[in-house]
Design an enzyme around this catalytic site. Structure first.
Site, PDB file in Angstrom:
ATOM      1  N   ALA A  61       0.425  -1.430  -0.058  1.00 19.00           N
ATOM      2  CA  ALA A  61       0.239   0.223   0.388  1.00 19.00           C
ATOM      3  C   ALA A  61       1.166   1.186  -0.233  1.00 19.00           C
ATOM      4  O   ALA A  61       2.443   0.964   1.021  1.00 19.00           O
ATOM      5  CB  ALA A  61      -0.604  -0.051   1.403  1.00 19.00           C
ATOM      6  N   GLY A 100       0.928  -5.000   1.102  1.00 21.70           N
ATOM      7  CA  GLY A 100      -0.668  -5.226   0.111  1.00 21.70           C
ATOM      8  C   GLY A 100       0.194  -6.070  -1.237  1.00 21.70           C
ATOM      9  O   GLY A 100      -0.693  -6.470  -1.526  1.00 21.70           O
ATOM     10  N   GLU A 103      -0.509  -9.124  -0.718  1.00 24.74           N
ATOM     11  CA  GLU A 103      -1.481  -9.331  -0.340  1.00 24.74           C
ATOM     12  C   GLU A 103      -2.261  -9.611  -1.922  1.00 24.74           C
ATOM     13  O   GLU A 103      -2.956 -10.768  -2.031  1.00 24.74           O
ATOM     14  CB  GLU A 103      -2.086  -8.703   0.369  1.00 24.74           C
ATOM     15  CG  GLU A 103      -1.580  -8.758   2.382  1.00 24.74           C
ATOM     16  CD  GLU A 103      -2.370  -7.676   2.831  1.00 24.74           C
ATOM     17  OE1 GLU A 103      -2.127  -6.210   2.785  1.00 24.74           O
ATOM     18  OE2 GLU A 103      -3.195  -8.319   3.851  1.00 24.74           O
ATOM     19  N   GLU A 123       3.348  -5.278   7.747  1.00 24.59           N
ATOM     20  CA  GLU A 123       2.723  -4.167   8.392  1.00 24.59           C
ATOM     21  C   GLU A 123       3.033  -3.869   9.746  1.00 24.59           C
ATOM     22  O   GLU A 123       3.271  -2.594  10.041  1.00 24.59           O
ATOM     23  CB  GLU A 123       1.125  -4.851   7.993  1.00 24.59           C
ATOM     24  CG  GLU A 123       1.180  -4.287   6.399  1.00 24.59           C
ATOM     25  CD  GLU A 123       1.054  -5.018   5.959  1.00 24.59           C
ATOM     26  OE1 GLU A 123       2.073  -6.355   5.682  1.00 24.59           O
ATOM     27  OE2 GLU A 123       0.504  -5.671   4.537  1.00 24.59           O
TER      28      GLU A 123
HETATM   29  C1  LIG Z   1      11.612  -2.694  -0.209  1.00 21.36           C
HETATM   30  C2  LIG Z   1      11.679  -1.759  -0.470  1.00 21.36           C
HETATM   31  C3  LIG Z   1      10.289  -1.971  -1.094  1.00 21.36           C
HETATM   32  C4  LIG Z   1      12.453  -1.207  -1.621  1.00 21.36           C
HETATM   33  O1  LIG Z   1      13.498  -0.983  -0.941  1.00 21.36           O
HETATM   34  P1  LIG Z   1      14.768  -0.022  -1.485  1.00 21.36           P
HETATM   35  O2  LIG Z   1      15.336   0.016  -2.957  1.00 21.36           O
HETATM   36  O3  LIG Z   1      16.188   0.250  -0.570  1.00 21.36           O
HETATM   37  O4  LIG Z   1      14.208   1.504  -1.598  1.00 21.36           O
HETATM   38  P2  LIG Z   1      13.443   2.270  -0.500  1.00 21.36           P
HETATM   39  O5  LIG Z   1      14.911   3.936  -0.505  1.00 21.36           O
HETATM   40  O6  LIG Z   1      13.072   1.764   0.781  1.00 21.36           O
HETATM   41  O7  LIG Z   1      12.744   3.305  -1.239  1.00 21.36           O
HETATM   42  C5  LIG Z   1      12.024   4.098  -2.187  1.00 21.36           C
HETATM   43  C6  LIG Z   1      11.162   4.919  -2.328  1.00 21.36           C
HETATM   44  O8  LIG Z   1       9.998   4.193  -1.788  1.00 21.36           O
HETATM   45  C7  LIG Z   1       9.489   4.809  -1.227  1.00 21.36           C
HETATM   46  N1  LIG Z   1       8.534   3.786  -0.348  1.00 21.36           N
HETATM   47  C8  LIG Z   1       8.661   2.789  -0.348  1.00 21.36           C
HETATM   48  N2  LIG Z   1       7.918   1.412  -0.177  1.00 21.36           N
HETATM   49  C9  LIG Z   1       6.984   2.565   0.104  1.00 21.36           C
HETATM   50  C10 LIG Z   1       5.507   2.228   0.030  1.00 21.36           C
HETATM   51  N3  LIG Z   1       4.950   1.101   0.194  1.00 21.36           N
HETATM   52  N4  LIG Z   1       4.547   3.192  -0.047  1.00 21.36           N
HETATM   53  C11 LIG Z   1       4.755   4.380   0.044  1.00 21.36           C
HETATM   54  N5  LIG Z   1       6.518   5.005  -0.754  1.00 21.36           N
HETATM   55  C12 LIG Z   1       7.859   3.792  -0.981  1.00 21.36           C
HETATM   56  C13 LIG Z   1      10.666   5.019  -0.118  1.00 21.36           C
HETATM   57  O9  LIG Z   1      10.137   6.173   0.741  1.00 21.36           O
HETATM   58  C14 LIG Z   1      11.915   6.255  -1.091  1.00 21.36           C
HETATM   59  O10 LIG Z   1      11.186   7.511  -0.952  1.00 21.36           O
HETATM   60  P3  LIG Z   1      12.192   8.391   0.112  1.00 21.36           P
HETATM   61  O11 LIG Z   1      13.178   8.145   0.057  1.00 21.36           O
HETATM   62  O12 LIG Z   1      11.212   8.718   1.314  1.00 21.36           O
HETATM   63  O13 LIG Z   1      11.160   9.523  -1.036  1.00 21.36           O
HETATM   64  C15 LIG Z   1      11.326  -0.513   0.554  1.00 21.36           C
HETATM   65  O14 LIG Z   1      11.087   0.595   0.823  1.00 21.36           O
HETATM   66  C16 LIG Z   1       9.449  -1.223   1.613  1.00 21.36           C
HETATM   67  O15 LIG Z   1      10.572  -2.097   2.505  1.00 21.36           O
HETATM   68  N6  LIG Z   1       9.269  -0.863   1.276  1.00 21.36           N
HETATM   69  C17 LIG Z   1       7.596  -0.648   2.850  1.00 21.36           C
HETATM   70  C18 LIG Z   1       7.147  -1.966   2.577  1.00 21.36           C
HETATM   71  C19 LIG Z   1       5.982  -1.994   3.295  1.00 21.36           C
HETATM   72  O16 LIG Z   1       6.601  -1.861   4.583  1.00 21.36           O
HETATM   73  N7  LIG Z   1       5.394  -2.413   2.989  1.00 21.36           N
HETATM   74  C20 LIG Z   1       3.516  -1.849   3.141  1.00 21.36           C
HETATM   75  C21 LIG Z   1       3.364  -1.349   3.162  1.00 21.36           C
HETATM   76  S1  LIG Z   1       1.796  -0.938   4.397  1.00 21.36           S
HETATM   77  C22 LIG Z   1       0.921  -2.091   3.560  1.00 21.36           C
HETATM   78  O17 LIG Z   1       1.173  -3.038   2.322  1.00 21.36           O
HETATM   79  C23 LIG Z   1      -0.894  -2.340   3.911  1.00 21.36           C
HETATM   80  C24 LIG Z   1      -1.695  -2.626   3.379  1.00 21.36           C
HETATM   81  C25 LIG Z   1      -3.009  -3.071   3.888  1.00 21.36           C
HETATM   82  C26 LIG Z   1      -3.777  -2.387   3.586  1.00 21.36           C
HETATM   83  C27 LIG Z   1      -5.121  -2.287   4.239  1.00 21.36           C
HETATM   84  C28 LIG Z   1      -5.427  -1.076   3.338  1.00 21.36           C
HETATM   85  C29 LIG Z   1      -5.603   0.273   4.262  1.00 21.36           C
HETATM   86  C30 LIG Z   1      -6.800   1.006   4.754  1.00 21.36           C
HETATM   87  C31 LIG Z   1      -7.588   0.774   5.341  1.00 21.36           C
HETATM   88  C32 LIG Z   1      -8.153   1.306   7.056  1.00 21.36           C
HETATM   89  C33 LIG Z   1      -9.016   0.815   7.600  1.00 21.36           C
HETATM   90  C34 LIG Z   1      -9.610   1.834   8.630  1.00 21.36           C
HETATM   91  C35 LIG Z   1     -10.768   0.930   8.846  1.00 21.36           C
HETATM   92  C36 LIG Z   1     -11.650   1.989   9.286  1.00 21.36           C
HETATM   93  C37 LIG Z   1     -13.207   0.846   9.316  1.00 21.36           C
HETATM   94  O18 LIG Z   1     -13.289   0.056   8.869  1.00 21.36           O
HETATM   95  O19 LIG Z   1     -13.727   1.488  10.333  1.00 21.36           O
END
Ligand SMILES: CC(C)(COP(=O)(O)OP(=O)(O)OC[C@H]1O[C@@H](n2cnc3c(N)ncnc32)[C@H](O)[C@@H]1OP(=O)(O)O)[C@@H](O)C(=O)NCCC(=O)NCCSC(=O)/C=C/CCCCCCCCCCCCC(=O)O
Length: 719
Positions: A61, A100, A103, A123
């Site tokens: 996400a 995500g 997922e 997450e």
């Molecule tokens: C391994 C990586 C992917 C890559 O690593 P690397 O190559 O070393 O590069 P980085 O320097 O880390 O990253 C490069 C730039 O990219 C940006 N980045 C990375 N990942 C993301 C991301 N996921 N989103 C946005 N930006 C991202 C990073 O910041 C760098 O940019 P900058 O230098 O900062 O400018 C590595 O990046 C990594 O590990 N990334 C993170 C992976 C991760 O953690 N993924 C999980 C994300 S959370 C998720 O996926 C959740 C899913 C479920 C969501 C469900 C729905 C949500 C809404 C529900 C609301 C609930 C409320 C309920 C209310 C009700 O119902 O009542």
């Protein structure tokens, strides 16, 4: 965005396009919904492949969207539509499939991964749980114990492990999209019912209750107050005990609590802060994007004590050739044995060959003549370090970067003793240097941007959270630690015990309270520094005047313990007692309690009841206040730098975001008010006097942390 193409005549290929990691932003989700619909409604398409552009499937996400109102199609129905499709959908996983992203792949009917791909549900490290069905599908696919492990730790697995666990169906060394298209053609027309994970029951698990009880206990212990790991266990339990639809409802409820929590905000802040510190800048205007690092292929380490050994291991594990120098033969042999052991154990853990032949040992400093960078790690003595630097300047080829591993000495003074001060920077490692994540890269006014860029890049290659900081006493981490430790000593004088102070800090989430930490690192370290500063006085003077030194309140408690030979764990006695020297289990020590009683009586101090709130406010706000001074002085470029230092190197609980983020969460006006309160009670303690930056921030209406820079800059531009 998602691009659609028809390939091999009857395969619909959907490519996620959202650089750099193809995060599932609103536009990408909309793109997936549209292209899946298109593929499913095209009678010429028999099967579908989903991949990501630029060698990465999907980083999950879009974390940046979490802070604002969510728009676009939600993830859960989107993934459901894929799983319910009547044509096989294959995920082609290159690079990463995380959160995500995984997922989404679990909603597909098949998963093909490149051998170098990494998969995981991280997450939990963002204060969340896999709430797009991940907590319900993964246990159904790989069983409860393995799913619990992945979801509660957030660890990434290799493609090989994913295959073994049953997360992926095939691993390829070749072009993943080609392999997935071929696979998609081969499964076209097959029944998809067995491939819809949500319809499976969880694999049977004997004694489910006992398993969850055991895991919950472990998770609670290691979570140190973090709530997401506990919610992750609860979500997996729902998968194991409830039908899918009810499990999904439980997943939603748990996520609703986590999503808006302060802990999730703190952890997501840490994620971005760790990346922001790589974009370093110096007060001179030099920056990460305009300063080119020099290539480093060969490095040297001078001095093979504890720090030098760890640094040698860290460099060799990064793939560098290392010349390890120790002038005394016996110490050199001991170091060689220790370094080889560390390299062998590290290699065994990572399943690779040990890098033993990357290290060449020498007694002669001349051996470093052709290295690109030297890290000096001799004893903390400015005269000795100066001598070593002068020798290095004479021996090394022109342009060799000279780095000093010091935790306290003046990097600028050292630089000024060398003919090329622009080549000198500090590299402050933390013990054990091959394990600890933090590296402070310390620049002086004469360090060249290229030297800083090179040290920062090397730190990154070593897997360190590298933070560029200015030169001052204690740099950032230790400078802030000083008022924190002093407050803890004052609390003992006023009636607290080490147990009470440590308990308050550990309940807050620190891995170790201040006194247990002091026992671990050795009380003699601070004693030596205080002696050097002329603060330690022999004798048994009593009363208030004996506790005022150099015009401010001083507690000699640490000095008195050292005079008793109580140096901490290594001597078996310190603030606590241990079974034997070197033992790690701290036990309360009646001697210490009567010593504190006698000390208070001698100094006319009356013990009073001190609660956890006072411990936290005095220790933490004193530390935070110093952080504001550091920002004001331009020693740290921003609050993120301080927070990354504290979270990666000083045991500050990550789910509280670091000291400056915590101050922001508590409210700057409240921090200011409490500091003023304690300062009135303790006027002889300068570190309780609120910093001018804190006052200015409060006067500016306490802007959010990412806007503090504007208030700091305003002052700097007026100077
Ligand atoms: C391994 C990586 C992917 C890559 O690593 P690397 O190559 O070393 O590069 P980085 O320097 O880390 O990253 C490069 C730039 O990219 C940006 N980045 C990375 N990942 C993301 C991301 N996921 N989103 C946005 N930006 C991202 C990073 O910041 C760098 O940019 P900058 O230098 O900062 O400018 C590595 O990046 C990594 O590990 N990334 C993170 C992976 C991760 O953690 N993924 C999980 C994300 S959370 C998720 O996926 C959740 C899913 C479920 C969501 C469900 C729905 C949500 C809404 C529900 C609301 C609930 C409320 C309920 C209310 C009700 O119902 O009542």
């Amino acid at each position: 965005m998602a691009e659609y193409n028809r390939v091999s005549e009857c395969v619909g290929l959907i490519t996620l396009r959202n650089p750099p990691v193809n995060a599932l932003s609103a536009a990408v989700r909309q793109g997936i919904v549209d292209t899946v619909e298109r593929a499913l409604s095209d009678p010429n398409v028999k099967s579908v492949v989903i991949c990501g552009q630029n060698g990465i499937f999907c980083g999950g996400a879009d974390i940046k969207e979490f802070g604002s109102k969510m728009t676009g199609p939600p993830l859960i129905p989107m993934i459901h539509a894929i799983e319910s499709a009547n044509k096989p959908v294959v995920a082609a996983i290159e690079g990463s499939a995380l959160g995500g992203g995984l997922e989404l792949a679990l909603g597909c009917h098949y998963r093909i991964a490149h051998s170098k791909a990494r998969l995981g549900l991280p997450e939990v490290s963002l204060g969340l749980l896999p709430a797009a069905g991940g907590s319900q599908r993964l246990p159904r696919l790989i069983g409860v114990p393995a799913a619990l492990n992945l979801i509660t730790t957030g660890r990434h697995v290799t493609a090989a492990e994913a295959l073994q666990l049953g997360i992926v169906d095939q691993v390829t060394d070749h072009n993943t999209v080609d392999a997935a298209v071929k696979f998609a053609l081969s499964v076209a027309g097959r029944s998809l019912d067995p491939r819809r994970i949500s319809t499976h029951p969880c694999p049977q698990q004997p004694d489910l209750d006992a398993l969850f009880e055991e895991v919950m206990q472990k998770v609670r212990q290691s979570a140190r107050g973090a709530i997401a790991p506990i919610a992750c266990v609860q979500a997996v339990r729902a998968a194991a005990t409830l039908p899918y639809a009810q499990g999904m409802e439980r997943e939603r409820e748990l996520m609703a609590t986590l999503f808006t929590s302060g802990q999730a905000r703190a952890l997501q802040y840490c994620f971005f802060a760790e990346r922001a510190v790589g974009r370093w800048r110096m007060p001179s205007g030099a920056r990460w994007d305009t300063s080119k690092p020099r290539p480093v292929h060969k490095a040297a380490v001078i001095g093979l004590g504890t720090m030098g050994r760890g640094i040698t291991v860290a460099l060799a594990q990064t793939g560098l050739s290392v010349i390890a120098v120790e002038t005394q033969e016996k110490q050199l042999m001991e170091a060689k044995q220790a370094i080889s052991g560390m390299l062998e154990r590290g290699a065994k853990r990572r399943g690779v060959a040990p890098a033993l032949d990357r290290v060449i040992y020498s007694q002669n400093i001349q051996a470093v003549a052709d290295v690109d960078l030297v890290i000096e790690a001799v004893f903390e003595d400015i005269a000795l370090k100066t001598k070593v630097f002068q020798q290095l300047s004479a021996v090394c080829k022109p342009g060799t970067l000279l780095c000093t591993n010091t935790s306290a000495l003046d990097v600028d003074q050292l630089a000024s003793e060398t003919p090329n001060p622009e080549l000198v920077v500090g590299m402050h490692f933390f013990a054990p240097a091959h394990v600890m994540k933090l590296l402070e890269v310390v620049y002086g006014p004469r360090s060249s941007p290229q030297a800083v860029a090179t040290a920062m890049q090397l730190g990154k290659k070593m897997g360190k959270a590298s933070v560029a900081v200015g030169n001052c006493r204690g740099f950032v981490g230790n400078r802030m630690l000083k008022p924190y430790i002093e407050e803890a000593f004052f609390l003992l004088e006023e009636g607290a015990t080490p147990e009470l102070v440590d308990q308050a800090l550990e309940e807050f989430g620190f891995s170790m309270g201040v006194f247990r930490m002091s026992d671990l690192s050795g009380l003699d370290v601070g004693w030596r520094v205080r002696k050097g500063d002329g603060l330690v006085e022999p004798g048994t003077a009593s009363g208030r005047s004996a506790r005022i030194r150099q015009g401010r309140r001083y507690s000699p408690l640490g000095d008195l313990l050292c005079e008793e030979g109580r140096f901490g764990q290594k001597t078996g006695r310190g603030w606590y007692q241990y079974d034997k020297p070197g033992s790690r289990v701290a036990r309360s020590d009646p001697w210490l309690h009567s010593f504190l009683g006698a000390y208070r009586a001698q100094h006319g101090l009356v013990a009073r009841r001190i609660d956890h709130q006072e411990v936290l406010e005095r220790c933490l706000y004193a530390l935070i206040n110093e952080g504001f001074h550091i920002l004001d002085d331009g020693i740290a470029a921003g609050p993120e730098d301080i927070d990354v230092i504290y979270v990666s190197g000083y045991g500050w609980p990550r789910h509280r975001g670091g000291p400056m983020f915590y101050a922001n969460m508590v409210g700057l006006a409240k921090v200011l008010e409490r500091l003023e309160h304690y300062q009135q009670l303790h006027p002889e303690v300068p570190h309780l006097q609120p910093s001018s930056l804190l006052r200015r921030l409060v006067a500016s209406g306490s802007p959010p942390i990412h806007k503090w820079g504007e208030v700091i800059k305003k002052l700097h531009s007026q100077l």
